[in-house]
Design an enzyme around this catalytic site. Structure first.
Site, PDB file in Angstrom:
ATOM      1  N   HIS A  17       0.848  -1.206   0.000  1.00  0.00           N
ATOM      2  CA  HIS A  17       0.000   0.000   0.000  1.00  0.00           C
ATOM      3  C   HIS A  17       0.887   1.262   0.000  1.00  0.00           C
ATOM      4  CE1 HIS A  17      -3.026  -2.641   2.366  1.00  0.00           C
ATOM      5  NE2 HIS A  17      -3.557  -2.444   1.177  1.00  0.00           N
ATOM      6  N   LYS A  41     -15.883  -6.292   5.782  1.00  0.00           N
ATOM      7  CA  LYS A  41     -14.980  -7.304   6.326  1.00  0.00           C
ATOM      8  C   LYS A  41     -14.896  -7.129   7.836  1.00  0.00           C
ATOM      9  CE  LYS A  41     -12.106  -7.109   2.174  1.00  0.00           C
ATOM     10  NZ  LYS A  41     -10.857  -6.591   1.600  1.00  0.00           N
ATOM     11  N   ARG A  90      -1.651  -5.955  -7.933  1.00  0.00           N
ATOM     12  CA  ARG A  90      -0.480  -6.814  -7.679  1.00  0.00           C
ATOM     13  C   ARG A  90      -0.332  -7.865  -8.764  1.00  0.00           C
ATOM     14  NH1 ARG A  90      -2.659  -8.223  -1.823  1.00  0.00           N
ATOM     15  NH2 ARG A  90      -4.456  -8.293  -3.210  1.00  0.00           N
ATOM     16  N   SER A 128      -2.608  -7.796   3.271  1.00  0.00           N
ATOM     17  CA  SER A 128      -2.907  -7.620   4.702  1.00  0.00           C
ATOM     18  C   SER A 128      -3.314  -8.959   5.299  1.00  0.00           C
ATOM     19  CB  SER A 128      -4.037  -6.610   4.888  1.00  0.00           C
ATOM     20  OG  SER A 128      -3.673  -5.366   4.353  1.00  0.00           O
TER      21      SER A 128
HETATM   22  O1  PNS Z   1      -8.828  -2.723   0.546  1.00  0.00           O
HETATM   23  P1  PNS Z   1     -10.094  -3.246  -0.048  1.00  0.00           P
HETATM   24  O2  PNS Z   1     -10.878  -4.028   0.996  1.00  0.00           O
HETATM   25  O3  PNS Z   1      -9.877  -4.015  -1.294  1.00  0.00           O
HETATM   26  O4  PNS Z   1     -10.986  -1.963  -0.409  1.00  0.00           O
HETATM   27  C1  PNS Z   1     -12.270  -2.107  -0.980  1.00  0.00           C
HETATM   28  C2  PNS Z   1     -13.018  -0.759  -0.964  1.00  0.00           C
HETATM   29  C3  PNS Z   1     -13.127  -0.234   0.449  1.00  0.00           C
HETATM   30  C4  PNS Z   1     -12.282   0.245  -1.815  1.00  0.00           C
HETATM   31  C5  PNS Z   1     -14.420  -1.022  -1.577  1.00  0.00           C
HETATM   32  O5  PNS Z   1     -15.051  -2.038  -0.858  1.00  0.00           O
HETATM   33  C6  PNS Z   1     -15.301   0.234  -1.574  1.00  0.00           C
HETATM   34  O6  PNS Z   1     -15.124   1.095  -2.384  1.00  0.00           O
HETATM   35  N1  PNS Z   1     -16.234   0.322  -0.615  1.00  0.00           N
HETATM   36  C7  PNS Z   1     -17.132   1.450  -0.469  1.00  0.00           C
HETATM   37  C8  PNS Z   1     -18.568   1.089  -0.878  1.00  0.00           C
HETATM   38  C9  PNS Z   1     -18.763   1.210  -2.376  1.00  0.00           C
HETATM   39  O7  PNS Z   1     -18.667   2.260  -2.965  1.00  0.00           O
HETATM   40  N2  PNS Z   1     -19.054   0.053  -2.996  1.00  0.00           N
HETATM   41  C10 PNS Z   1     -19.299  -0.053  -4.411  1.00  0.00           C
HETATM   42  C11 PNS Z   1     -18.012  -0.339  -5.165  1.00  0.00           C
HETATM   43  S1  PNS Z   1     -18.317  -0.553  -6.877  1.00  0.00           S
END
Ligand code: PNS
Length: 162
Positions: A17, A41, A90, A128
């Site tokens: 990150h 999560k 990645r 993570s």
């Molecule tokens: O680190 P991660 O868990 O891969 O991050 C995922 C994250 C937080 C970026 C994604 O779940 C997100 O954008 N959540 C906010 C809710 C949202 O907008 N969902 C629709 C995505 S198309």
């Protein structure tokens, strides 16, 4: 002033990150790392802990800010005055999910662009989830996370497994 929003769970932040955020900080005026308050999560670190660890890990890069968001990412984009979303890739396995998310976000808000950065090859296998698993098993995670995170994970497992 070009701002890019780097969203994620960051449970916890890894060197992967940080590689993405710090390289983006050379290309954009302002990088806002936005910790998702509720990413669906069950996190190991509390929301406040994840933010504090990110702040400590990014303290050496003045144009990186650490913030949080709740709800939809497309709304957070507007809130932070960001031009685009930043996500790290990645491997090709990441791409499938990221591609779907980028297209969905653009459907929700046609102005929502997503920039992808390939992580450094040294970090392409770091996640993570794996870091937490290795730490739980007593393995050495010092090559995969900043020092503050390695210490925080050690403390966390001690608290949970006295
Ligand atoms: O680190 P991660 O868990 O891969 O991050 C995922 C994250 C937080 C970026 C994604 O779940 C997100 O954008 N959540 C906010 C809710 C949202 O907008 N969902 C629709 C995505 S198309």
């Amino acid at each position: 002033m070009k701002t890019i929003l780097y969203p994620g769970s960051f449970d916890p932040v890894t060197n992967g990150h940080l590689d993405v955020a710090k390289r983006a900080a050379k290309l954009f005026d302002r990088v806002v790392i936005a910790v998702a308050e509720n990413s669906g999560k069950k996190p190991l670190f509390t929301f406040a802990e994840r933010i504090d660890l990110l702040k400590e890990a990014c303290a050496d890069t003045p144009n990186i800010e650490v913030a949080s968001f709740d709800g939809l990412l497309v709304n957070a984009l507007r809130l932070f005055g960001a031009e685009a979303v930043l996500r790290g890739i990645r491997t090709s396995a990441d791409f499938e999910y990221e591609f779907q998310m980028a297209l969905m976000n653009r459907r929700l808000n046609p102005d929502c662009e997503t920039f992808f950065m390939m992580t450094d090859p040294d970090c392409s296998f770091v996640s993570s989830t794996l870091v937490k698993e290795i730490a739980r098993g007593g393995g050495d995670i010092s090559n995969f996370v900043p020092v503050c995170v390695a210490e925080a994970i050690r403390r966390k497992w001690k608290e949970n497994m006295p």
